[in-house]
Design an enzyme around this catalytic site. Structure first.
Site, PDB file in Angstrom:
ATOM      1  N   ASP A   1      -1.460 -13.906 -15.735  1.00  0.00           N
ATOM      2  CA  ASP A   1      -1.843 -14.888 -14.720  1.00  0.00           C
ATOM      3  C   ASP A   1      -1.234 -16.225 -15.108  1.00  0.00           C
ATOM      4  OD1 ASP A   1      -3.300 -12.804 -13.744  1.00  0.00           O
ATOM      5  OD2 ASP A   1      -5.258 -13.756 -13.917  1.00  0.00           O
TER       6      ASP A   1
ATOM      7  N   ASP B   1      -9.550  -8.597  -2.608  1.00  0.00           N
ATOM      8  CA  ASP B   1     -10.377  -9.347  -3.558  1.00  0.00           C
ATOM      9  C   ASP B   1     -11.768  -9.484  -2.954  1.00  0.00           C
ATOM     10  OD1 ASP B   1      -8.111  -9.651  -5.148  1.00  0.00           O
ATOM     11  OD2 ASP B   1      -7.526 -11.485  -4.117  1.00  0.00           O
TER      12      ASP B   1
END
Length: 238
Positions: A9, A131
């Site tokens: 990330d 998500d």
């Protein structure tokens, strides 16, 4: 064997992990993502998941140069997500070496644009990002609730040719509290043909083995690996 996919990330060019998607709860695990990616490759991984967190927050790709550096320096098959909101963004991701692109927010906010991409790039190269927070699809770096329920969201796009879904339980992400196995079991029960990639909460080798036992095809992990909780040789020799 379950497919093992480490994650990088990105914020400000650094490898980070957030807790429950909170940018204020950031831990930096490396200043050079290329070095980290090479380490993953040396351990025997063939796939890498990259999330452009700057891009997710800015609503356009920010870290394309990092993507290019990683794909130029390794043979890893990279799936890239975060900030892909336009034709220019998705083309930039592929032009900079992404093998696959993960798209979530656009699928919730602009279905016709997403379906156009699905038709152009195909289900092998386009991953649907789902998500989830309390059963609803979250968008824009997990900051906003789209109001869409998970199962109808998946059903709509699977019926149009989506074959790969990356599902993250936001309440689990970065917590090391274990993955949402009941959620993933429910998805696989409804869509047994789906290549489901579980994400969020993985804390140990045992979590990964439990996902495999539940019939989940693939898993993404980050924090657990960076903190030494996952033993790659053990999992790969299994």
């Amino acid at each position: 064997m379950i497919e093992l996919i480490p994650a990088i990330d990105l914020i400000d060019g650094q490898c980070v992990r957030l807790t429950k998607g909170d940018y204020a709860q950031k831990t930096v695990y490396g200043n050079d993502p290329v070095i980290v990616a090479r380490q993953f490759e040396s351990l025997g991984f063939q796939r890498l998941h990259i999330v452009d967190l700057d891009g997710a927050r800015s609503k356009h790709i920010v870290n394309s140069a990092v993507l290019k550096a990683i794909t130029s320096s390794t043979s890893l098959a990279v799936d890239f997500g975060g900030g892909i909101k336009s034709d220019e963004d998705i083309e930039k991701a592929f032009d900079n070496g992404a093998s696959m692109v993960t798209v979530g927010s656009v699928a919730a906010t602009d279905p016709q644009l997403f379906l156009g991409w699905l038709a152009k790039y195909g289900g092998d190269r386009l991953i649907l990002g789902a998500d989830v927070r309390e059963g609803k699809i979250s968008i824009n770096g997990w900051k906003d609730n789209s109001g869409e329920d998970l199962i109808p969201f998946l059903e709509r796009y699977i019926s149009h040719g989506v074959t790969k879904v990356l599902c993250t339980d936001i309440s689990k992400d970065g917590t090391l509290q274990g993955p949402a196995i009941p959620l993933y079991r429910e998805i696989m029960k409804r869509f047994p043909q789906l290549h489901l990639i579980a994400s969020g909460g993985v804390s140990s080798d045992e979590d990964i083995l439990q996902l495999e036992a539940a019939g989940i095809p693939a898993v993404v992990f980050g924090k657990a690996f960076y903190e030494g909780r996952i033993h790659v040789e053990k999992l790969m020799k299994k």
